[in-house]
Scaffold this motif. Structure first.
Motif, PDB file in Angstrom:
ATOM      1  N   ILE A 178       0.792  -1.224  -0.277  1.00 13.51           N
ATOM      2  CA  ILE A 178       0.195  -0.365  -0.058  1.00 13.51           C
ATOM      3  C   ILE A 178       0.567   1.460  -0.098  1.00 13.51           C
ATOM      4  CG2 ILE A 178      -1.509   1.452   1.092  1.00 13.51           C
ATOM      5  CD1 ILE A 178      -2.537  -1.466   2.370  1.00 13.51           C
ATOM      6  N   VAL A 179       1.783   0.969   0.690  1.00  8.38           N
ATOM      7  CA  VAL A 179       2.829   2.415   0.879  1.00  8.38           C
ATOM      8  C   VAL A 179       3.700   2.601  -0.191  1.00  8.38           C
ATOM      9  CG1 VAL A 179       4.832   3.635   2.168  1.00  8.38           C
ATOM     10  CG2 VAL A 179       3.396   2.615   3.215  1.00  8.38           C
ATOM     11  N   LEU A 180       4.032   1.181  -0.740  1.00  8.05           N
ATOM     12  CA  LEU A 180       4.733   1.618  -2.162  1.00  8.05           C
ATOM     13  C   LEU A 180       3.674   2.185  -3.193  1.00  8.05           C
ATOM     14  CD1 LEU A 180       7.193   0.646  -3.381  1.00  8.05           C
ATOM     15  CD2 LEU A 180       6.496  -1.520  -4.100  1.00  8.05           C
ATOM     16  N   GLY A 181       2.499   1.670  -3.257  1.00  9.29           N
ATOM     17  CA  GLY A 181       1.794   2.503  -4.733  1.00  9.29           C
ATOM     18  C   GLY A 181       1.270   3.309  -3.879  1.00  9.29           C
ATOM     19  N   ALA A 182       1.071   3.985  -2.529  1.00  9.44           N
ATOM     20  CA  ALA A 182       1.168   5.285  -3.231  1.00  9.44           C
ATOM     21  C   ALA A 182       1.738   6.399  -3.510  1.00  9.44           C
ATOM     22  CB  ALA A 182       0.196   5.279  -1.219  1.00  9.44           C
ATOM     23  N   PHE A 183       3.080   5.578  -2.433  1.00 11.07           N
ATOM     24  CA  PHE A 183       4.881   6.670  -2.724  1.00 11.07           C
ATOM     25  C   PHE A 183       5.033   6.312  -4.779  1.00 11.07           C
ATOM     26  CE2 PHE A 183       9.021   7.377  -4.205  1.00 11.07           C
ATOM     27  CZ  PHE A 183       9.736   7.778  -3.216  1.00 11.07           C
ATOM     28  N   LYS A 184       4.417   5.529  -5.709  1.00 10.92           N
ATOM     29  CA  LYS A 184       4.834   5.135  -6.642  1.00 10.92           C
ATOM     30  C   LYS A 184       3.635   6.786  -7.438  1.00 10.92           C
ATOM     31  CE  LYS A 184       6.336   0.699  -7.871  1.00 10.92           C
ATOM     32  NZ  LYS A 184       5.633  -0.555  -8.639  1.00 10.92           N
ATOM     33  N   ILE A 185       2.258   6.279  -7.704  1.00  8.75           N
ATOM     34  CA  ILE A 185       1.828   7.467  -7.682  1.00  8.75           C
ATOM     35  C   ILE A 185       1.627   8.444  -7.216  1.00  8.75           C
ATOM     36  CG2 ILE A 185      -1.096   7.809  -7.971  1.00  8.75           C
ATOM     37  CD1 ILE A 185      -1.442   4.835  -6.933  1.00  8.75           C
TER      38      ILE A 185
END
Length: 469
Positions: A178-185
């Protein structure tokens, strides 16, 4: 409800607590249905905009039931009906405006519902799928983590998740995604897209040749990087969300820019889409043509046609305009041309000789550069209109366009060869990243960056590119 956003995250966490509060299947199914319906409702804001989607689901469910009868006409009729209804609701440009519904109804999620419904219709007609009741049907087709932009999951894989546990390490892994995805977006994709738009504004015919070529190349190259950060970030995010509900969604990306040919690229990019099309378009076409082909020499070529048709449909599915149809032609042409090249090289060098060539480091580097550059070029018809593409070509002029293309291939070949050139170090770094402790450190750093971005830059949730499809 935007994904990702604080509202969505609160919705997910509250729902996960309710979902996991009891072990009974009835409870979980009821909570899951309520969450799915609430998420869909957040986009509609009323009954009227929802009615076409409800109608599509109803006709799809009837079509699945009809296909289960296994009569000669039921499955083909259901397939044609579901496909025609999807094309009509998506308002493809070749349909006269007078035959369409007035705009304003909800189409978010329709494309991915279509894949799930069509899969059930086809499998039911083949006798490969058990009858599905209405509540499991709604929970499968409206699966809220994958509602907006996938990944696409088949029913048997979806239902196999029922026995998954949810331990503390599982929750930690979900939080990491979740954190990785939010950072990418929220960080990477925003930075890349902003840079691309700024460079596009700076690109004028008045620039010196060298600067014009560099700027034009960066405009083209930055978009696939932005798209990857945006879409893979969304996929990371929803895979993590789904895991909190004991659901394992399929991975959608596998280092796509490391692909050494265009066929291999599409086995690494939007994997769930290419696998669905392989199962329901490519394989049936290839089997049909192979059965009708009498010549052993010509049997290598039906796969070329099947590849072109399959990946042309990739473009046609993405949008309703001529730009997306041409995008499909370029995708189909890329994989079909790649297959023809493989056939020709195998004949020229023999199978073993071609295999030796393919593992040559210099050959792999150039192949990666060409593959990435071709994909970046095709994406012009993904993000720009014919008019914008014409303006870009006019600003670059012919000599600038040629130099930008050659430079892109050269630089991409060098940059993308790094994993091969530093194989031992790349493996070592990969093992470090797989460590739970390393992920915790990285996640903490990304949370700090996200928090700083929210406070300093008034960070807002950008649209997921694939939401429009």
């Amino acid at each position: 409800m935007s994904v990702p956003s604080w509202q969505f995250l609160v919705f997910v966490l509250v729902g996960a607590v309710m979902f996991n509060a009891a072990l009974g299947q009835w409870w979980r199914s009821t909570v899951w249905l309520a969450l799915n319906l609430a998420f869909v409702w957040s986009f509609a804001h009323g009954v009227g905009p929802l009615l076409p989607l409800v109608g599509f689901l109803a006709i799809g469910y009837v079509g699945i039931a009809a296909a289960h009868t296994r009569r000669a006409w039921t499955a083909p009729t259901s397939i044609v009906l579901v496909l025609a209804l999807f094309i009509w609701l998506k308002r493809y440009s070749f349909i006269p405006e007078s035959l369409l519904l007035p705009p304003g109804y909800m189409t978010v999620g329709l494309s991915y519902i279509f894949f799930r419904v069509m899969h059930l219709v086809v499998d039911s007609g083949h006798g490969d799928s058990e009858r599905i009741r209405i509540i499991p049907f709604l929970n499968f087709t409206l699966n809220f983590p994958a509602f907006i932009s996938g990944p696409i999951q088949r029913r048997e894989d979806y239902e196999a998740n029922g026995a998954l546990s949810l331990t503390l390490p599982d929750i930690g892994w979900a939080a990491w995604r979740i954190v990785l995805g939010a950072f990418k977006i929220l960080i990477l994709s925003v930075a890349l897209h902003t840079a691309q738009l700024d460079l596009l504004a700076e690109l004028t015919p008045d620039l010196r040749m060298g600067q014009r070529v560099l700027t034009g190349a960066l405009v083209v190259v930055l978009y696939p990087l932005f798209l990857y950060a945006n879409f893979s970030g969304y996929t990371d995010f929803v895979i993590g969300v789904a895991r909190l509900y004991r659901l394992r969604l399929p991975e959608n990306f596998d280092q796509p820019f490391g692909a050494t040919n265009f066929i291999n690229f599409w086995s690494r990019w939007h994997i769930s889409l290419s696998q669905w099309l392989r199962s329901y378009v490519f394989n049936p076409l290839l089997i049909t043509w192979m059965r009708r082909s009498k010549s052993a020499r010509l049997r290598q070529y039906p796969s070329v046609i099947a590849l072109f048709v399959t990946f042309f449909l990739v473009g046609a599915w993405h949008g309703q305009t001529s730009e997306f149809l041409f995008f499909g032609v370029l995708q189909g042409g890329g994989v079909a041309g790649n297959r023809l090249y493989q056939v020709a090289m195998t004949r020229r060098l023999t199978a073993s000789g071609y295999e030796r060539l393919c593992v040559n480091p210099a050959y792999r580097a150039v192949a990666r550069g060409l593959t990435f550059s071709w994909f970046a070029f095709t994406l012009l018809w993904f993000w720009a209109s014919w008019q914008q593409i014409g303006e870009l070509a006019e600003r670059l002029r012919l000599e600038g366009s040629v130099l930008a293309l050659v430079g892109t291939v050269g630089v991409a070949s060098v940059v993308l060869m790094t994993p091969d050139a530093c194989g031992t170090y790349a493996d070592w770094f990969g093992r470090i990243l797989r460590s739970r402790y390393t992920r915790t450190v990285f996640a903490s750093a990304m949370i700090l960056v996200l928090a700083a971005g929210g406070l300093v830059m008034d960070l807002s949730s950008p649209e997921i590119v694939y939401k429009q499809f």
